[in-house]
Scaffold this motif. Structure first.
Motif, PDB file in Angstrom:
ATOM      1  N   PRO A 112       0.835  -1.209   0.000  1.00 57.11           N
ATOM      2  CA  PRO A 112       0.000   0.000   0.000  1.00 57.11           C
ATOM      3  C   PRO A 112       0.866   1.255   0.000  1.00 57.11           C
ATOM      4  N   HIS A 113       0.635   2.136  -0.958  1.00 54.38           N
ATOM      5  CA  HIS A 113       1.314   3.432  -0.927  1.00 54.38           C
ATOM      6  C   HIS A 113       0.383   4.494  -1.501  1.00 54.38           C
ATOM      7  N   PHE A 114       0.210   5.557  -0.726  1.00 53.85           N
ATOM      8  CA  PHE A 114      -0.728   6.620  -1.051  1.00 53.85           C
ATOM      9  C   PHE A 114       0.055   7.908  -1.286  1.00 53.85           C
ATOM     10  N   ASP A 115      -0.321   8.648  -2.327  1.00 52.23           N
ATOM     11  CA  ASP A 115       0.403   9.867  -2.671  1.00 52.23           C
ATOM     12  C   ASP A 115      -0.569  10.909  -3.213  1.00 52.23           C
ATOM     13  N   ASN A 116      -0.357  12.167  -2.817  1.00 52.42           N
ATOM     14  CA  ASN A 116      -1.210  13.276  -3.270  1.00 52.42           C
ATOM     15  C   ASN A 116      -2.667  13.066  -2.873  1.00 52.42           C
ATOM     16  N   ILE A 117      -2.884  13.031  -1.593  1.00 50.94           N
ATOM     17  CA  ILE A 117      -4.229  12.904  -1.023  1.00 50.94           C
ATOM     18  C   ILE A 117      -4.522  14.220  -0.298  1.00 50.94           C
ATOM     19  N   GLN A 118      -5.585  14.920  -0.728  1.00 50.53           N
ATOM     20  CA  GLN A 118      -5.855  16.252  -0.184  1.00 50.53           C
ATOM     21  C   GLN A 118      -7.242  16.339   0.448  1.00 50.53           C
ATOM     22  N   PHE A 119      -7.248  16.901   1.645  1.00 51.27           N
ATOM     23  CA  PHE A 119      -8.488  17.198   2.363  1.00 51.27           C
ATOM     24  C   PHE A 119      -8.592  18.715   2.452  1.00 51.27           C
ATOM     25  N   VAL A 120      -9.572  19.278   1.771  1.00 48.75           N
ATOM     26  CA  VAL A 120      -9.706  20.723   1.677  1.00 48.75           C
ATOM     27  C   VAL A 120     -11.097  21.120   2.188  1.00 48.75           C
ATOM     28  N   ASN A 121     -11.147  21.981   3.200  1.00 50.08           N
ATOM     29  CA  ASN A 121     -12.417  22.436   3.778  1.00 50.08           C
ATOM     30  C   ASN A 121     -13.218  21.260   4.331  1.00 50.08           C
ATOM     31  N   LEU A 122     -12.666  20.656   5.363  1.00 48.09           N
ATOM     32  CA  LEU A 122     -13.359  19.571   6.066  1.00 48.09           C
ATOM     33  C   LEU A 122     -13.631  20.019   7.490  1.00 48.09           C
ATOM     34  N   GLU A 123     -14.872  19.838   7.937  1.00 45.51           N
ATOM     35  CA  GLU A 123     -15.243  20.165   9.315  1.00 45.51           C
ATOM     36  C   GLU A 123     -15.959  18.971   9.929  1.00 45.51           C
ATOM     37  N   SER A 124     -15.447  18.522  11.063  1.00 49.42           N
ATOM     38  CA  SER A 124     -16.065  17.412  11.780  1.00 49.42           C
ATOM     39  C   SER A 124     -16.318  17.836  13.219  1.00 49.42           C
ATOM     40  N   THR A 125     -17.586  17.787  13.620  1.00 54.60           N
ATOM     41  CA  THR A 125     -17.978  18.222  14.956  1.00 54.60           C
ATOM     42  C   THR A 125     -18.833  17.145  15.622  1.00 54.60           C
ATOM     43  N   GLY A 126     -19.066  17.346  16.920  1.00 56.20           N
ATOM     44  CA  GLY A 126     -19.961  16.445  17.632  1.00 56.20           C
ATOM     45  C   GLY A 126     -19.211  15.351  18.360  1.00 56.20           C
ATOM     46  N   ASN A 127     -19.839  14.201  18.445  1.00 58.93           N
ATOM     47  CA  ASN A 127     -19.348  13.111  19.276  1.00 58.93           C
ATOM     48  C   ASN A 127     -18.479  12.159  18.462  1.00 58.93           C
ATOM     49  N   SER A 128     -17.188  12.461  18.342  1.00 63.95           N
ATOM     50  CA  SER A 128     -16.240  11.583  17.652  1.00 63.95           C
ATOM     51  C   SER A 128     -15.316  10.947  18.682  1.00 63.95           C
ATOM     52  N   LYS A 129     -15.056   9.650  18.512  1.00 62.59           N
ATOM     53  CA  LYS A 129     -14.176   8.942  19.437  1.00 62.59           C
ATOM     54  C   LYS A 129     -12.721   9.253  19.132  1.00 62.59           C
ATOM     55  N   TYR A 130     -12.355   9.182  17.848  1.00 66.09           N
ATOM     56  CA  TYR A 130     -10.992   9.465  17.406  1.00 66.09           C
ATOM     57  C   TYR A 130     -11.021  10.522  16.312  1.00 66.09           C
ATOM     58  N   ALA A 131     -10.019  11.398  16.289  1.00 67.87           N
ATOM     59  CA  ALA A 131      -9.914  12.343  15.182  1.00 67.87           C
ATOM     60  C   ALA A 131      -9.540  11.632  13.888  1.00 67.87           C
ATOM     61  N   GLY A 132      -8.697  10.599  14.000  1.00 64.19           N
ATOM     62  CA  GLY A 132      -8.352   9.847  12.811  1.00 64.19           C
ATOM     63  C   GLY A 132      -7.058   9.074  12.958  1.00 64.19           C
ATOM     64  N   PHE A 133      -6.728   8.347  11.890  1.00 60.40           N
ATOM     65  CA  PHE A 133      -5.524   7.533  11.848  1.00 60.40           C
ATOM     66  C   PHE A 133      -4.904   7.655  10.456  1.00 60.40           C
ATOM     67  N   ILE A 134      -3.642   7.992  10.413  1.00 59.77           N
ATOM     68  CA  ILE A 134      -2.878   7.982   9.164  1.00 59.77           C
ATOM     69  C   ILE A 134      -1.690   7.070   9.422  1.00 59.77           C
ATOM     70  N   ILE A 135      -1.804   5.822   8.988  1.00 59.68           N
ATOM     71  CA  ILE A 135      -0.855   4.779   9.370  1.00 59.68           C
ATOM     72  C   ILE A 135      -0.283   4.129   8.108  1.00 59.68           C
ATOM     73  N   GLY A 136       0.886   4.584   7.678  1.00 60.50           N
ATOM     74  CA  GLY A 136       1.563   3.968   6.553  1.00 60.50           C
ATOM     75  C   GLY A 136       2.478   2.845   7.000  1.00 60.50           C
ATOM     76  N   THR A 137       3.064   2.143   6.034  1.00 58.02           N
ATOM     77  CA  THR A 137       4.012   1.081   6.354  1.00 58.02           C
ATOM     78  C   THR A 137       5.434   1.649   6.365  1.00 58.02           C
ATOM     79  N   PRO A 138       6.357   1.031   7.107  1.00 60.69           N
ATOM     80  CA  PRO A 138       7.725   1.543   7.131  1.00 60.69           C
ATOM     81  C   PRO A 138       8.444   1.384   5.795  1.00 60.69           C
ATOM     82  N   GLU A 139       8.051   0.403   4.982  1.00 60.59           N
ATOM     83  CA  GLU A 139       8.721   0.219   3.693  1.00 60.59           C
ATOM     84  C   GLU A 139       8.285   1.227   2.641  1.00 60.59           C
ATOM     85  N   LYS A 140       7.111   1.839   2.797  1.00 62.28           N
ATOM     86  CA  LYS A 140       6.637   2.836   1.826  1.00 62.28           C
ATOM     87  C   LYS A 140       5.711   3.817   2.519  1.00 62.28           C
TER      88      LYS A 140
END
Length: 473
Positions: free
Chosen positions: A393-421
């Motif tokens: 898995p390898h992800f490149d050029n991923i853009q989040f523009v004008n995102l709003e998240s409110t309310g009851n969220s457990k986690y803000a998020g996860f960005i978990i790549g692999t060490p090889e890429k």
């Protein structure tokens, strides 16, 4: 079906974020009834013997109307108000299957109805798309078709609970969920110019709409609904398809709202426009988990999420990974989404019992890792493995523009790549997320522009191994 001279999605995404903003737009056009130019002929299923008892099968009447209309050059197969029961149906070129308001078309609930025969094998699934795909028919089937629509204000009901129960019984018996070995509601393959519009699709035994190697596909203003506890009831699963528009739909289901996939190494999954959809219960506007052939040129804008388990997800494991690139999420609103953003180079189902999960996180390859939903992740000390462009898995050029998240969220998020890429060129531009726990970043290059991530418990950004984070006002 060649792609020569086709228009495509244009996204001004650079490999080195020269500017904090992004401009993106689609140049290809959605499929409409007008563009399909279906002949004005009408074939009413009642004229072919449909009785709408809701008890006896009307399969013969439906298929006769479809076949006769197609043989005459095409037209609208009209389904008047009433309760109809049918075994699998096969749509043909230049046909609009149109369900009037008050029409309910229910799928057979017997497993045997979905076993292909020599006469119907053309419409069966393709090997490797999912377990035993070639041994299943869907309820509505399109193969090698063109200029076909499914429209109207009626309901197509998959009656999935009977077939789902066998899956749950096996999970209880074995302690493992196993593969999604059940029929789909709609399956389309090797086709061009397909439209699904205005109606309601509900209660599929598994995925609702799956299309493979299909070009110029539009799903518009459609409700796709299943109980959120129904396993593997993805709403829309595009596979190796291109020039796809998914617009104005309302989706509430038990798995991915959308899951864009690439199983074969053919670089043939690209150019999607996903806009103005309302995503309710479900597991996200997703890419993956299969991405080995590459997935590129996705624009998703003006979408809303309410009470979803996940918001936006790109997820793929070692062995099924590939390059996911040139993806823009723009003008996104989320409310009470459990985890708004997940980019994951790991996607492995964890044990289904509490005891099994506890043991897995204490010993073996996932020791000191964590669980997110049904998925299990290793610790930050996970070792690099050999890189392969069709399996890593390898992800490149991923853009989040004008995102709003409110309310009851457990986690803000996860960005978990692999060490090889590690993931590269991930941009948050004007992003605001509030949650109980912060966003975990590992093996990823993340740029934050005018972004605020607020955690009730500690840091907004939790940096782990391989995290490279830069900021701008």
């Amino acid at each position: 079906m060649g792609t020569k001279n086709k228009l495509f999605l244009l996204a001004t995404i650079t490999s080195a974020f020269i500017a904090p903003s992004v401009a993106a737009e689609t140049a290809f056009k959605p499929v409409t009834l007008e563009s399909l130019n279906v002949p004005e002929r009408t074939c009413n299923i009642r004229d072919y013997g449909a009785e709408a008892t809701g008890i006896w099968y009307d399969t013969k009447a439906f298929q006769s109307a479809i076949d006769d209309c197609a043989q005459q050059g095409g037209g609208t197969v009209l389904v008047p108000a009433g309760f109809y029961l049918s075994e699998p149906l096969y749509l043909k070129d230049n046909i609009n299957l149109s369900l009037e308001k008050g029409a309910v078309l229910q799928a057979a609930a017997e497993k045997s109805a979905y076993t292909p025969t020599e006469a119907t094998r053309k419409w069966a699934g393709v090997p490797k798309l999912w377990p035993n795909a070639e041994n299943w028919l869907a309820f509505l089937n399109i193969a090698d078709g063109k200029n076909i629509a499914i429209t109207g204000e009626g309901i197509i009901d998959g009656q999935g609970s009977a077939l789902l129960e066998a899956f749950r019984a096996n999970a209880r018996k074995t302690g493992s969920k196993g593969p999604t070995d059940r029929p789909r509601l709609v399956f389309i393959k090797n086709s061009n110019n397909i439209l699904i519009e205005n109606l309601t699709l509900q209660n599929s035994p598994s995925f609702h709409v799956v299309f493979f190697n299909t070009e110029n596909m539009t799903i518009n203003k459609t409700n796709i609904i299943a109980p959120e506890w129904w396993e593997n009831t993805d709403a829309i699963d595009p596979m190796h398809s291109r020039y796809v528009t998914i617009t104005g739909n309302t989706i509430s289901c038990g798995d991915d709202h959308v899951a864009i996939k690439s199983v074969f190494n053919d670089d043939n999954t690209h150019d999607f426009y996903i806009a103005r959809n309302k995503f309710l219960a479900g597991r996200g506007l997703s890419i993956g988990s299969e991405a080995s052939g590459g997935i590129r040129n996705i624009l998703a804008e003006d979408n809303t999420f309410e009470r979803s388990m996940y918001g936006i997800r790109i997820k793929s494991p070692r062995g099924k990974g590939g390059l996911v690139s040139n993806v823009v999420y723009r003008n996104t609103k989320m409310t009470d989404v459990e985890t708004p953003v997940v980019l994951a180079g790991y996607y492995k189902g964890g044990p289904v019992t509490a005891k099994g999960r506890e043991e897995a996180l204490k010993n073996g390859e996932f020791a000191n890792g964590f669980m997110l939903g049904n998925q299990i992740y290793p610790s930050p000390a996970d070792k690099a493995q050999p890189f392969n462009k069709h399996t890593t898995p390898h992800f490149d050029n991923i853009q989040f523009v004008n995102l709003e998240s409110t309310g009851n969220s457990k986690y803000a998020g996860f960005i978990i790549g692999t060490p090889e890429k590690p993931f590269t060129n991930i941009l948050f531009d004007n992003v605001k997320i509030e949650a109980k726990e912060g966003m975990k970043v590992r093996n990823a290059n993340l740029r934050l522009v005018n972004t605020t991530i607020t955690s009730q418990n500690g840091k907004g950004i939790i940096e782990e191994a391989g995290a490279v984070i830069s900021t701008a006002p």
